[in-house]
Design an enzyme around this catalytic site. Structure first.
Site, PDB file in Angstrom:
ATOM      1  N   ALA A  69       0.809  -1.226   0.000  1.00 53.59           N
ATOM      2  CA  ALA A  69       0.000   0.000   0.000  1.00 53.59           C
ATOM      3  C   ALA A  69       0.837   1.268   0.000  1.00 53.59           C
ATOM      4  O   ALA A  69       0.373   2.310  -0.465  1.00 53.59           O
ATOM      5  CB  ALA A  69      -0.943  -0.014   1.189  1.00 53.59           C
ATOM      6  N   THR A  70       2.052   1.206   0.509  1.00 51.21           N
ATOM      7  CA  THR A  70       2.900   2.407   0.465  1.00 51.21           C
ATOM      8  C   THR A  70       3.090   2.817  -0.993  1.00 51.21           C
ATOM      9  O   THR A  70       2.927   3.989  -1.357  1.00 51.21           O
ATOM     10  CB  THR A  70       4.264   2.130   1.145  1.00 51.21           C
ATOM     11  N   ASN A 149      -5.282   3.619  11.322  1.00 55.03           N
ATOM     12  CA  ASN A 149      -4.531   2.452  11.779  1.00 55.03           C
ATOM     13  C   ASN A 149      -4.169   2.494  13.259  1.00 55.03           C
ATOM     14  O   ASN A 149      -3.818   1.491  13.841  1.00 55.03           O
ATOM     15  CB  ASN A 149      -3.257   2.276  10.942  1.00 55.03           C
ATOM     16  N   GLN A 179      -6.702  -0.575   6.188  1.00 57.77           N
ATOM     17  CA  GLN A 179      -7.234  -1.188   7.418  1.00 57.77           C
ATOM     18  C   GLN A 179      -8.733  -1.508   7.305  1.00 57.77           C
ATOM     19  O   GLN A 179      -9.323  -2.023   8.251  1.00 57.77           O
ATOM     20  CB  GLN A 179      -6.971  -0.277   8.631  1.00 57.77           C
ATOM     21  N   SER A 201      -3.523  -3.678   0.833  1.00 54.31           N
ATOM     22  CA  SER A 201      -2.254  -4.358   1.098  1.00 54.31           C
ATOM     23  C   SER A 201      -2.494  -5.815   1.464  1.00 54.31           C
ATOM     24  O   SER A 201      -3.504  -6.139   2.101  1.00 54.31           O
ATOM     25  CB  SER A 201      -1.574  -3.630   2.264  1.00 54.31           C
ATOM     26  N   GLY A 202      -1.551  -6.693   1.089  1.00 49.48           N
ATOM     27  CA  GLY A 202      -1.723  -8.122   1.348  1.00 49.48           C
ATOM     28  C   GLY A 202      -1.477  -8.534   2.791  1.00 49.48           C
ATOM     29  O   GLY A 202      -2.229  -9.326   3.360  1.00 49.48           O
ATOM     30  N   HIS A 203      -0.417  -7.971   3.393  1.00 47.21           N
ATOM     31  CA  HIS A 203      -0.003  -8.553   4.679  1.00 47.21           C
ATOM     32  C   HIS A 203      -0.911  -8.199   5.854  1.00 47.21           C
ATOM     33  O   HIS A 203      -0.748  -8.733   6.946  1.00 47.21           O
ATOM     34  CB  HIS A 203       1.466  -8.223   4.981  1.00 47.21           C
ATOM     35  N   THR A 239       8.630  -6.657 -13.167  1.00 48.46           N
ATOM     36  CA  THR A 239       8.019  -7.997 -13.163  1.00 48.46           C
ATOM     37  C   THR A 239       7.122  -8.169 -11.946  1.00 48.46           C
ATOM     38  O   THR A 239       7.532  -7.876 -10.820  1.00 48.46           O
ATOM     39  CB  THR A 239       9.128  -9.077 -13.161  1.00 48.46           C
ATOM     40  N   CYS A 327       5.037   1.504  11.810  1.00 49.28           N
ATOM     41  CA  CYS A 327       6.046   2.264  11.073  1.00 49.28           C
ATOM     42  C   CYS A 327       6.457   3.526  11.788  1.00 49.28           C
ATOM     43  O   CYS A 327       7.498   4.079  11.503  1.00 49.28           O
ATOM     44  CB  CYS A 327       5.574   2.584   9.665  1.00 49.28           C
TER      45      CYS A 327
HETATM   46  N1  PLP Z   1      -1.858   2.760   5.050  1.00 52.01           N
HETATM   47  C1  PLP Z   1      -2.244   2.330   6.264  1.00 52.01           C
HETATM   48  C2  PLP Z   1      -3.490   2.899   6.875  1.00 52.01           C
HETATM   49  C3  PLP Z   1      -1.500   1.358   6.935  1.00 52.01           C
HETATM   50  O1  PLP Z   1      -1.907   0.934   8.140  1.00 52.01           O
HETATM   51  C4  PLP Z   1      -0.321   0.850   6.331  1.00 52.01           C
HETATM   52  C5  PLP Z   1       0.528  -0.123   7.037  1.00 52.01           C
HETATM   53  O2  PLP Z   1       0.578  -0.157   8.245  1.00 52.01           O
HETATM   54  C6  PLP Z   1       0.029   1.321   5.048  1.00 52.01           C
HETATM   55  C7  PLP Z   1      -0.759   2.276   4.456  1.00 52.01           C
HETATM   56  C8  PLP Z   1       1.245   0.795   4.335  1.00 52.01           C
HETATM   57  O3  PLP Z   1       1.017  -0.500   3.880  1.00 52.01           O
HETATM   58  P1  PLP Z   1       2.205  -1.445   3.362  1.00 52.01           P
HETATM   59  O4  PLP Z   1       2.846  -2.001   4.596  1.00 52.01           O
HETATM   60  O5  PLP Z   1       1.535  -2.475   2.522  1.00 52.01           O
HETATM   61  O6  PLP Z   1       3.135  -0.589   2.565  1.00 52.01           O
END
Ligand code: PLP
Length: 381
Positions: A69-70, A149, A179, A201-203, A239, A327
């Site tokens: 997602a970043t 988050n 989230q 995001s996957g994780h 890729t 983060c």
């Molecule tokens: N946006 C939100 C609200 C998140 O909580 C996070 C990750 O904690 C991200 C973006 C970033 O996601 P990714 O870890 O997939 O880059």
């Protein structure tokens, strides 16, 4: 182990682990290759795109795979601003966004864009009106998160998108859905005059790390920010991570299949945790009640114990929580909690607990019992 930090990341599901084993040994082709192994890998992308699109009710060709997602947030925000800067230079966002949104927008601000940052009001919420009153003919982008988050606050993103479009139909609406993805139903059909871009995001949903996606409504003007091949229609070149994408597709299917039970389970856990915290006293619950906040992220402050002290004490008892977002955990205080207008004492002692479907009531009891022990140890009577 008592893992209560699922908003930071989740354990890959059993099915995801099986998919990894299958693909890593048998389906390792490059999806851009013209031979059979390439076609087999391409099929992984097609299937995953279909699974995600079905649940969004959008078209598969509106789903773009990224490294997480970043990256999705960066492509969405920078890509939209670069492609549309002739129509205006105003961006609207909130003060409670994830750093991947805030830092990207701050970068654009330094480069000549005007930015309006909307803060939560005195009730701790952000309303449709708070965001939309700033939209004018120069506004090219509104970027808002679906679920915060750190506190679990829910933003009315679909209503915001609709109201933004009523004021300026050309303004692009981006939602950081990380989230909320698979927990809150979001319909992104290209016939809706609403959300144009949605990051996920996957994780966070039991898939692998390093994979995510971006919904781009057809006809939305986006410029690439990295150049190279033609993958993902030139919007996200390089890729594709077929292994990660397969797990993302699989985890999305699993999450939606089981959504109703999971949400009921989160509600039970949240009520139990809050009841027990209220019972022991000396705790401030920073998350609002459902539906303003989700049930799977609960933020509270154990008054008198600094977050990092409590976090390490809990860790010694094999209980894993967070003192804010993963983060930003290395920076001293949570600027996001400060943006919610919380007093410094409350910010300094804030803990975030986040559930998965395998979290149990017993694990919640263990957490609260250990907090009681911590208070006996660290708070002088
Ligand atoms: N946006 C939100 C609200 C998140 O909580 C996070 C990750 O904690 C991200 C973006 C970033 O996601 P990714 O870890 O997939 O880059």
């Amino acid at each position: 182990m008592n893992y209560l930090d699922n908003a930071a990341t989740t354990k890959p599901s059993k099915r995801v682990a099986e998919v990894v084993n299958e693909i890593i040994s048998q389906n390792y082709g490059n999806p851009s290759s013209l031979h059979g192994l390439g076609a087999q890998a391409e099929k992984i992308l097609t299937n995953a795109r279909k699974s995600i699109a079905t649940n969004f009710r959008c078209r598969p060709d509106e789903i773009y795979f990224t490294s997480g997602a970043t990256e999705s947030n960066s492509i969405a925000i920078q890509g939209a601003c670069r492609a549309n800067h002739r129509s205006g230079n105003k961006i609207i966002t909130t003060t409670i966004e994830h750093p991947s949104v805030l830092m990207t927008i701050k970068h654009l601000e330094k480069n000549g864009f005007e930015v309006i940052y909307v803060s939560p009001n005195s009730d701790g919420v952000i309303t449709v009106e708070d965001v939309c009153k700033n939209v004018d003919e120069r506004t090219i982008l509104v970027s808002v998160m679906q679920v915060n988050n750190e506190t679990g606050l829910c933003l009315p993103v679909e209503q915001i998108a609709k109201a933004v479009k009523q004021k300026n139909s050309k303004t692009i609406v981006h939602v950081d859905g990380v989230q909320g993805f698979t927990k809150i139903n979001t319909y992104l059909s290209s016939s809706h005059r609403g959300i144009d871009l949605y990051s996920f995001s996957g994780h966070k949903i039991h898939a692998l790390k390093g994979v995510g996606g971006l919904y781009i409504k057809s006809k939305t003007k986006i410029s690439p920010i990295v150049f190279g091949g033609e993958q993902e229609k030139g919007i996200r070149v390089g890729t594709q991570n077929t292994l990660g994408i397969a797990t993302l597709g699989e985890a999305t299917e699993e999450a939606f299949a089981n959504q109703k039970n999971r949400l009921m389970h989160y509600c039970l856990l949240a009520n139990h945790l809050k009841d027990r915290l209220r019972e022991i006293g000396g705790i401030r619950i920073n998350s609002l009640e459902n539906p303003q906040s989700v049930d799977y992220i609960i933020n509270f402050s154990v008054l008198g114990i600094r977050s990092e002290i409590l976090l390490h004490y809990l860790e010694k008892h094999k209980i894993y929580v967070s003192s804010g977002s993963a983060c930003s955990s290395r920076s001293k205080n949570s600027s996001i909690l400060t943006a919610f207008g919380l007093l410094q004492e409350i910010v300094d002692s804030a803990i975030r607990v986040s559930f998965s479907e395998s979290t149990t009531v017993e694990q919640i009891d263990e957490l609260v019992d250990t907090i009681i022990l911590a208070r006996n140890r660290f708070i002088k009577k």
